[in-house]
Design a protein around this motif. Structure first.
Motif, mmCIF file in Angstrom:
data_model
loop_
_atom_site.group_PDB
_atom_site.id
_atom_site.type_symbol
_atom_site.label_atom_id
_atom_site.label_comp_id
_atom_site.label_asym_id
_atom_site.label_seq_id
_atom_site.Cartn_x
_atom_site.Cartn_y
_atom_site.Cartn_z
ATOM 1 N N PRO A 260 0.826 -1.206 0.000
ATOM 2 C CA PRO A 260 0.000 0.000 0.000
ATOM 3 C C PRO A 260 0.857 1.251 0.000
ATOM 4 O O PRO A 260 2.024 1.235 0.403
ATOM 5 N N TYR B 44 -10.099 1.709 -0.126
ATOM 6 C CA TYR B 44 -9.821 0.723 -1.165
ATOM 7 C C TYR B 44 -11.148 0.182 -1.701
ATOM 8 O O TYR B 44 -12.090 -0.053 -0.927
ATOM 9 N N THR C 248 -3.864 -3.670 1.407
ATOM 10 C CA THR C 248 -4.632 -2.537 1.941
ATOM 11 C C THR C 248 -4.037 -1.970 3.223
ATOM 12 O O THR C 248 -4.411 -0.865 3.626
ATOM 13 N N LEU D 135 -12.105 -0.624 3.398
ATOM 14 C CA LEU D 135 -12.326 -1.290 2.117
ATOM 15 C C LEU D 135 -13.816 -1.262 1.811
ATOM 16 O O LEU D 135 -14.651 -1.429 2.706
ATOM 17 N N ILE E 168 -7.738 -4.243 -7.137
ATOM 18 C CA ILE E 168 -8.158 -3.290 -6.119
ATOM 19 C C ILE E 168 -7.775 -1.901 -6.603
ATOM 20 O O ILE E 168 -6.736 -1.726 -7.242
ATOM 21 N N GLU F 228 -6.833 1.726 -5.098
ATOM 22 C CA GLU F 228 -6.459 2.470 -3.891
ATOM 23 C C GLU F 228 -6.764 3.941 -4.125
ATOM 24 O O GLU F 228 -6.246 4.553 -5.059
#
Length: 571
Positions: free
Chosen positions: A291, A302, A334, A339, A531, A533
């Motif tokens: 991350p 996230y 993460t 999330l 994912i 971010e």
């Protein structure tokens, strides 16, 4: 209003020595007082080092934002460099050509910075002969360069400097030529410093919109779009930004990581009619499974794709070796920060026996425990499986989430999480239905985010299964959302992750068609995931970073040491 060189001199010391034309002497320092530099450096001492050796940084040059300059240099300071290239705007239009450079050394409040004469000479093709005589005073008078020199001398005392002043009259063909000339100088011991301030002379609400456009274009990395940004509405040297991005993406093979975005208005309790924005960017080969570092004044959210704890995914996660492997893979990416996921299916206290394979029903104990284990702060219930057991099933799902303190959003609902307004949308009706145009004009008209001081981000369930690019319908919807001030559009449903993000409407919206799968019982043979971010800045902007995921279902099976049942599809 942007600080001029004369205002900086009044604040930080007397004017330049009169000998800037004397080729036998180093270029004199614009500043006589080391205190603002020393204070900023000491305050930035706790800035975390970058996760990898940096090939470049972008920092402001207004000493009003000296704390951000210091953070940019501090992040790179764990490494050593023998050369520092500085790209900066020719603020006072002293450059006769499109570029200028010089082969003289520089005095700073911390000591001398030596010139890399050989590298400077190599730039003659684009910058002409190194500056001499009166033209040399450009390099003594311009804070775009001079504000960098004390930080360079402090952090990299043995590095030699290659300064390149960029005319505001320069165009894309000139930037391309400069990048080509600079590229042979890039190696593991060279740091490219882009010294630029961003949005100029706009009230904060307009500056914030321009900053978001710029951040989205940097994230998407499309040079045709970046070249269309405006000076000074977006940045005070589009040439410096373009050359830096071209060098980093095209030659160094690195990616940008924006770690700060602030505006002058944040430092002033009274309204400022004409503001300046500041951005700090790190460039490096950042690991996909690490991350971004924390930074003062930022938060993280996230976003992940299709998630279900039903069917074979349930069986896999009940095995502790598999559970540990999956949790570690997610939390490593993460850092345990908040999330948000697209939750496919229904949460029930007890799942009835004999339920059909296309009805996604999850046991409450398992689903809630996993959502908490991964620090899921919010879920979207806007998808084609939320009503698999009708309104009663949806009600049970909402009840379980409420009891767990996990916020949720159904069709068209907006929730606030980690500094963003998150709206959930689905264009697909209940599973098995062919009614696939649920996002109507009326629904779009109801989307808004109040004062606009927080990013508005959409999680959208749409499109075709196993497609990683949008069709005509999804393109239309994405453009419509961008017109509704949605600055981030992230899709789901296809089970296959898109490989890159796009910037829509000149950067108004950052778009990823599909996040693919997060926790879903499909193998890598047919499915993939990613994912996103989001680093959210206090002024109400964000920077998006795409992080590919391994197939978590495959990880679980491997850790469990056996094959469990595999879903043939979503429907």
């Amino acid at each position: 209003m942007a600080l001029t060189a004369s205002l900086l001199l009044l604040a930080f010391g007397p004017a330049i020595a009169r000998d800037c034309e004397d080729a036998a002497r180093p270029i004199p320092s614009l500043y006589a007082n080391e205190t603002p530099f020393r204070d900023a450096i000491e305050a930035a001492d706790t800035t975390p080092a970058a996760a990898t050796k940096l090939s470049g940084i972008t920092v402001p040059h207004h000493l009003l934002a000296a704390h951000l300059i210091a953070r940019g240099f501090e992040a790179a300071s764990d490494a050593t460099y023998r050369r520092v290239i500085v790209l900066f705007p020719d603020h006072f239009r002293a450059t006769r050509g499109m570029f200028a450079t010089i082969s003289r050394d520089f005095e700073t409040v911390f000591g001398r910075v030596d010139s890399d004469e050989e590298a400077v000479e190599a730039l003659a093709a684009v910058a002409g002969a190194p500056a001499v005589g009166a033209e040399a005073c450009l390099f003594a008078e311009d804070h775009g360069l001079q504000a960098m020199l004390p930080f360079i001398r402090h952090h990299f005392p043995d590095a030699r400097i290659v300064p390149l002043a960029i005319s505001i009259r320069s165009k894309r063909k000139d930037w391309e030529a400069a990048a080509a000339a600079l590229a042979p100088l890039l190696d593991d011991d060279t740091l490219v410093v882009q010294s630029t301030d961003f949005s100029h002379y706009l009230p904060h609400y307009e500056a914030r919109r321009h900053d978001q456009q710029t951040l989205n274009l940097i994230a998407a990395g499309t040079f045709d779009q970046i070249a269309l940004l405006r000076q000074p509405d977006h940045v005070d040297s589009l040439g410096a930004l373009y050359i830096q991005l071209k060098l980093q993406r095209g030659h160094a093979g690195t990616t940008p990581l924006v770690v700060a975005n602030e505006n002058q208005q944040q430092y002033d309790p009274l309204p400022v009619a004409e503001t300046t924005s500041y951005v700090v960017i790190q460039f490096g080969r950042f690991p996909d499974d690490v991350p971004a570092p924390d930074a003062e004044g930022t938060r993280f959210l996230y976003l992940a794709g299709d998630t279900s704890f039903a069917r074979a995914m349930q069986d896999a996660l009940l095995r502790e070796p598999a559970a540990e492997r999956v949790a570690e893979a997610v939390l490593r990416r993460t850092g345990g920060r908040p999330l948000a996921v697209n939750l496919e299916g229904v949460i029930l206290p007890n799942v009835p026996a004999g339920i059909d394979d296309m009805t996604l029903a999850m046991p409450q104990d398992l689903a809630i425990a996993w959502l908490k284990r991964l620090n899921v702060a919010a879920v979207s219930l806007a998808n084609n499986h939320a009503l698999d057991l009708g309104e009663q099933g949806l009600s049970e799902t909402r009840r379980a989430l409420d009891e767990a303190g996990i916020i949720h959003a159904g069709q068209g609902e907006t929730i606030r999480v980690a500094g963003v307004d998150l709206v959930a949308l689905t264009d697909l009706n209940v599973n098995g239905s062919y009614d696939n145009d649920l996002i109507t004009a009326d629904l779009l008209a109801g989307i808004a985010n109040g004062a606009g001081d927080r990013p508005l981000v959409a999680m959208v369930h749409w499109g075709r299964e196993y497609a990683d690019t949008p069709g005509p319908r999804e393109k239309f919807l994405a453009e419509a959302l961008a017109r509704r001030a949605v600055s981030g559009i992230f899709g789901g449903h296809s089970h296959v992750a898109s490989s890159e993000m796009q910037a829509l409407a000149g950067g108004d919206a950052l778009h990823l068609y599909s996040l693919g799968n997060f926790l879903f019982d499909q193998t890598a043979e047919k499915a993939s995931g990613a994912i996103v971010e989001l680093r959210i800045f206090e002024q109400g902007t964000f920077f998006g970073r795409l992080m590919p995921l391994p197939n978590l279902f495959d990880l679980a099976q491997e850790a469990a040491g056996q094959q469990v049942g595999i879903s043939s599809g979503d429907r």
